[in-house]
Design an enzyme around this catalytic site. Structure first.
Site, PDB file in Angstrom:
ATOM      1  N   ASP A 452       2.419   1.476  -6.887  1.00 40.36           N
ATOM      2  CA  ASP A 452       2.219   1.821  -5.482  1.00 40.36           C
ATOM      3  C   ASP A 452       1.119   2.877  -5.349  1.00 40.36           C
ATOM      4  O   ASP A 452       1.160   3.924  -6.007  1.00 40.36           O
ATOM      5  CB  ASP A 452       3.542   2.356  -4.915  1.00 40.36           C
ATOM      6  CG  ASP A 452       3.516   2.532  -3.410  1.00 40.36           C
ATOM      7  OD1 ASP A 452       3.404   1.525  -2.702  1.00 40.36           O
ATOM      8  OD2 ASP A 452       3.601   3.691  -2.957  1.00 40.36           O
ATOM      9  N   GLU A 481      -1.584  -1.778  -6.443  1.00 38.33           N
ATOM     10  CA  GLU A 481      -1.430  -1.958  -4.996  1.00 38.33           C
ATOM     11  C   GLU A 481      -2.326  -0.912  -4.333  1.00 38.33           C
ATOM     12  O   GLU A 481      -1.894   0.183  -4.001  1.00 38.33           O
ATOM     13  CB  GLU A 481       0.038  -1.768  -4.591  1.00 38.33           C
ATOM     14  CG  GLU A 481       0.312  -2.081  -3.124  1.00 38.33           C
ATOM     15  CD  GLU A 481       0.363  -0.833  -2.234  1.00 38.33           C
ATOM     16  OE1 GLU A 481       0.484  -0.999  -1.009  1.00 38.33           O
ATOM     17  OE2 GLU A 481       0.286   0.293  -2.753  1.00 38.33           O
TER      18      GLU A 481
END
Length: 734
Positions: A452, A481
């Site tokens: 993330d 990401e």
């Protein structure tokens, strides 16, 4: 005025030597040479420069290969490749004059031995741009180099054909051809060359010796004698054992070859806490569990997904916990965002007690593996105020002037429920802690991490961590990401991330889709492997809110055929398409609440059936499992998109050519009637010929219907009936 001559620096042109890795040129350690002295009685040559000494590493060879691709930062970092996947190597190759040249790519195994040689071909006549395709067969640290040489046989073939046709220098050209044959047969070459025909290949030697005899046969016509030197047999021998004059090699360029899942995979994302969640008799929420989530693994596997991706499963803090739809005040029933990681029960190394235990997690992993799926886990490197690290290591966070710890911000957005790590404070301590977290989850069977927001952490940190992970656990993959600026996205891939999220969700019009497909396949493929997601738990673009089930079908087809890796967020099958006002994300976002779904009704919109067909097509066709070979084809309507993917039989696991043609109506509201013009020269598939011209036999993988297609084709796509063709070329003939 005569001056003394300086011998030029020696160039490594030994074509039989291994490819050499060179570093940046350093200054010579030799003493400076004396300036040339004028001959006796002559005036001093004060205006003539002294020829500088050139380090052998920077001397340009007679036949240079420049502008080499793929390489990253001049070869300081490794370009990306994948086991079994062919990829192109390109270079600008040229020379002085008009004599013919040749070039080959040499692919080297991790131990430095040769794996493959591939002859480069001119792909841009007039621009001297050459290309060859190669493929590594195992993961590891591979490399490649390019060999170039002057091709005397090709030069003679051209010159002799022209001159003999013009009745010029006939006997001379035929004699020169005979001597070339003898030289190749004897393995004779210039001092800097490798032998042409190995002594052990008697068949090849016999072909060349006989060609020399026939070239000198003055009882035959000049054209017949010339034909002896241009015969198919001679050309085949010369292709296998070319004469290499003025041969040289480039430096080697590194390749990081990863396992196939780094390139090809079908992901399915879930929030485990929603699986089996319910309200009890008093209206209080009861969390779903890993055990309940595991019950849905057979359904997900039957759709053909091979990666099950779990959002964070760790304990969630209560301080500044976010409520429904990201409100600042959480109610007593709000579970909080799973990205607000950390509570007294543990941090990144723990499992939320509501979800179960490590035994439950191990069972989940084992069941997924039995069904042919790998488990990917979210790695979100931030902490809730309640995370144990905050109390144990306050120096890992940014202290504000008032003594408080700074929470995460992206003005005007504020994330009061999480503290970002400060990698400038005790970087070694933070590094070891994160490495230990990874080691724990790897020990429990996680083989992929979806990271993330990696773009908010230092690149040096990622380069070091991912390098160590490759050394310790080469099978473990990392997906970045990072929906951020292109330079950061590309560099994250370059420093070690195996896969990358992309801008796919925001590419909606025909031209920008075409350009993006070519960009990720050709321009950035050596840096980052793309993952296409139509939606995520954070992304619901405006396009997805108005097109109903048709736009969900269109975007799923584009994602599944446009990139080897694609992903679907759980609930996509139900056409969840209502945005939270003012944001490109769903209302009642699962990130902030439980969201159980009735999986008994999952087939009502037909999306799950479509996903099953798409995943079956992806498994059946190696062309859809590779990144590089894509071609865009012309259509008559801006709402009609056509592209094809191809893999040659040489590199296909089936041993046969594989070509898939995708035609999509991009308009979810209206029928489109138009034409598709296939560029058969670029398609890759072999065609048969009938009275109507070239023909392809194709079968639509979405419904099994068969068609005959040629260069010009009529299509009618109605989103209420069918919105696309995914057609495999079959029985292409010879």
């Amino acid at each position: 005025m005569a001056t003394s001559k300086r011998r030029p620096a020696k160039v490594n042109t030994n074509a039989s030597a291994p490819c050499k890795t060179t570093s940046a040129s350093k200054g010579s350690s030799k003493p400076a040479a004396k300036a040339p002295q004028p001959r006796k009685g002559a005036k001093p040559a004060t205006d003539l420069p002294v020829q500088p000494h050139l380090d052998a590493d920077i001397v340009i060879p007679r036949i240079p290969a420049t502008e080499i691709y793929p390489q990253v930062e001049g070869g300081r970092w490794a370009a990306k490749a994948t086991e079994g996947e062919p990829f192109p190597v390109r270079a600008t190759v040229f020379r002085e004059g008009h004599d013919a040249l040749a070039a080959q790519v040499v692919l080297l195994r991790p131990d430095g031995s040769e794996h493959q040689r591939s002859t480069m071909v001119d792909i841009a006549p007039g621009l001297d741009r050459y290309e060859a395709w190669v493929a590594a067969d195992t993961p590891g640290n591979w490399s490649f180099c390019i060999e170039t040489w002057s091709d005397p046989y090709a030069t003679w073939s051209h010159d002799a054909s022209v001159k003999i046709a013009a009745d010029t220098d006939v006997d001379l050209m035929l004699e020169e051809g005979a001597r070339l044959m003898e030289r190749a047969a004897a393995g004779q070459a210039l001092p800097t060359d490798s032998p042409a025909v190995p002594p052990s290949d008697e068949d090849a030697r016999t072909v060349l010796v006989q060609a020399a005899v026939n070239l000198r046969d003055d009882s035959a016509s000049p054209q017949r004698r010339l034909s002896a030197g241009l015969s198919t047999q001679v050309r085949q021998v010369m292709r296998r054992f070319p004469l290499r004059d003025l041969a040289s090699r480039t430096r080697t360029y590194p390749l990081q070859v990863d396992r196939k899942r780094a390139l090809y995979g079908s992901w399915y994302e879930i929030f485990p806490r929603s699986y089996g969640a319910y309200r009890d008799g008093e209206g209080n929420w009861v969390s779903g569990t890993l055990q309940e989530a595991a019950k849905q693994l057979p359904r997900i596997s039957q759709m053909g997904f091979d990666v099950i991706y779990l959002t964070p499963i760790h304990p969630i803090g209560t301080t500044f916990r976010k409520g429904r739809n990201n409100t600042l005040e959480a109610g007593p029933q709000d579970p909080g965002s799973p990205y607000g990681i950390g509570a007294p029960t543990g941090g990144h190394e723990a499992i939320h007690p509501d979800l179960g235990t490590f035994d439950d997690f191990d069972d989940f992993v084992a069941q997924a593996k039995e069904l042919g799926m790998e488990v990917a886990l979210d790695l979100a490197l931030q902490c809730s105020p309640d995370h144990p690290w905050v109390k144990e290591h306050p120096q890992w966070f940014t202290q504000r002037a008032d003594g408080s710890i700074a929470y995460a911000e992206n003005p005007p957005k504020k994330y009061q429920d999480i503290y970002p790590l400060n990698f400038d404070n005790d970087p070694e301590g933070i590094y070891r802690a994160i490495r230990d977290v990874l080691e724990k989850w790897i020990a429990h069977g996680v083989t992929i991490f979806r990271v993330d927001n990696p773009h908010t952490k230092p690149l040096q940190f990622w380069q070091r961590l991912l390098t160590e992970m490759r050394q310790r656990h080469p099978q473990v993959l990392f997906l970045a990401e990072a929906f951020t600026r292109p330079a950061m996205m590309r560099t994250l891939g370059a420093v070690g991330f195996h896969q990358s999220y992309t801008y796919f969700a925001w590419r909606t019009e025909k031209q920008e889709i075409e350009e993006y497909l070519q960009e990720v396949s050709r321009e950035t493929s050596h840096l980052m492997r793309p993952a296409f997601w139509p939606t995520t738990h954070d992304i619901l673009t405006p396009q997805m809110t108005t097109g109903g089930s048709a736009i969900f079908a269109i975007r799923a087809i584009l994602a599944a055929t446009g990139a080897p890796t694609y992903g679907i967020y759980s609930g996509y099958e139900f056409i969840e398409n209502v945005q939270r006002p003012g944001f490109e994300e769903q209302i009642d976002n699962e990130k902030y609440e439980y969201r159980p779904r009735n999986w008994d009704n999952v087939d009502v919109h037909g999306i799950s059936a479509l996903l099953t067909l798409l995943n079956a097509a992806r498994r059946a066709h190696p062309a859809l499992q590779q990144l590089h070979r894509i071609n865009i084809h012309r259509t008559s309507d801006d709402r009609l998109l056509c592209f094809s993917r191809h893999i040659d039989a040489k590199y296909s696991p089936t041993g046969e050519d594989d070509t898939v043609i995708v035609v999509i109506n991009l308009d979810p509201h209206n029928e489109v009637v138009g034409s598709v013009d296939l560029d058969l020269s670029q398609l890759g598939a072999r065609v048969s010929y009938g009275t109507a011209g070239p023909l392809l036999q194709v079968v639509d993988e979405l419904d099994g219907r068969r068609y005959q297609w040629g260069e010009h084709n009529f299509v009618r796509l109605n989103p209420a009936e069918r919105t696309a063709h995914v057609m495999a070329v079959v029985n292409a003939g010879s």
